[in-house]
Write an enzyme that holds these catalytic residues in place. Structure first.
Site, PDB file in Angstrom:
ATOM      1  N   GLU A  16      -2.214  -8.979   3.813  1.00  0.00           N
ATOM      2  CA  GLU A  16      -2.403  -9.432   5.193  1.00  0.00           C
ATOM      3  C   GLU A  16      -3.856  -9.363   5.645  1.00  0.00           C
ATOM      4  OE1 GLU A  16      -2.129  -5.028   5.520  1.00  0.00           O
ATOM      5  OE2 GLU A  16      -1.310  -6.565   4.192  1.00  0.00           O
ATOM      6  N   HIS A  52      -3.847  -5.149   0.276  1.00  0.00           N
ATOM      7  CA  HIS A  52      -3.341  -5.653   1.557  1.00  0.00           C
ATOM      8  C   HIS A  52      -3.332  -7.180   1.578  1.00  0.00           C
ATOM      9  CE1 HIS A  52      -3.220  -1.935   4.099  1.00  0.00           C
ATOM     10  NE2 HIS A  52      -3.856  -1.490   3.015  1.00  0.00           N
ATOM     11  N   CYS A 109       0.835  -1.197   0.000  1.00  0.00           N
ATOM     12  CA  CYS A 109       0.000   0.000   0.000  1.00  0.00           C
ATOM     13  C   CYS A 109       0.879   1.260   0.000  1.00  0.00           C
ATOM     14  CB  CYS A 109      -1.002  -0.042   1.155  1.00  0.00           C
ATOM     15  SG  CYS A 109      -2.398   1.085   0.937  1.00  0.00           S
TER      16      CYS A 109
END
Length: 194
Positions: free
Chosen positions: A170, A168, A79
């Site tokens: 994650e 993202h 990001c």
């Protein structure tokens, strides 16, 4: 060892958790609490630049670290980290046409390096108001993933071990996020040994 530059983002520790589950040793330093010399002393095998709530110009040591370590150790940006990589090499980071906070998009990817062996398209979770302007991405980068609208979702340097993702990995809503991180480490660990 992976050094994670934390840009004061709540997602940083989700990344750290994923990487820890992959068996990686990590050191996390806030973007205003470490110098280039201190990074040199730590001698990390990988440098990761976390997401963050600001622009690349406000990301502390992130830009300087990317400039300094490009070509020396593998670098992965998420990001804000991705935007910072593009900016260091001359790309423009601009306000996105649509704000994406906690929204998912289907992204198409090239099936190489971080995307090797992954479903195509895959679902990616996005939290951002800034984006790399496609026509300003330097020719030393390849767009490796994008939305159907043509928004850049991932880039790879053509010669150096550097990659960035706008989304993202994650996030639990992203498909194969942990596999992407594993692929990055396995692909570029060879660069560390070499």
């Amino acid at each position: 060892m992976i050094l994670m530059i934390d840009n004061y983002d709540s997602f940083t520790y989700n990344l750290v958790q994923y990487l820890g589950e992959l068996g990686e040793e990590l050191v996390v330093k806030r973007n205003d609490s470490i110098t280039i010399d201190e990074i040199e002393e730590l001698s990390p095998d990988f440098l990761m630049i976390s997401p963050g709530p600001c622009s690349p110009d406000e990301a502390g040591i992130s830009l300087e670290a990317i400039k300094h370590f490009a070509g020396k150790i593998p670098i992965f940006g998420v990001c804000l980290g991705h935007q910072s990589i593009a900016q260091v090499f001359g790309g423009d980071v601009v306000r996105a046409e649509r704000l994406m906070h906690g929204k998912t998009s289907d992204i198409e990817h090239d099936g190489k390096t971080i995307f090797e062996g992954l479903k195509n398209p895959l679902v990616a979770t996005r939290y951002h108001s800034l984006i790399v302007k496609p026509e300003t991405l330097p020719s030393c980068f390849t767009v490796t993933a994008q939305t159907k609208e043509g928004e850049i979702m991932a880039i790879r340097h053509n010669d150096l071990p550097i990659e960035g993702v706008q989304f993202h990995p994650e996030s639990i809503m992203t498909s194969f996020g942990k596999e992407m991180l594993r692929n990055f480490i396995e692909t570029y660990r060879k660069e560390v040994i070499a």
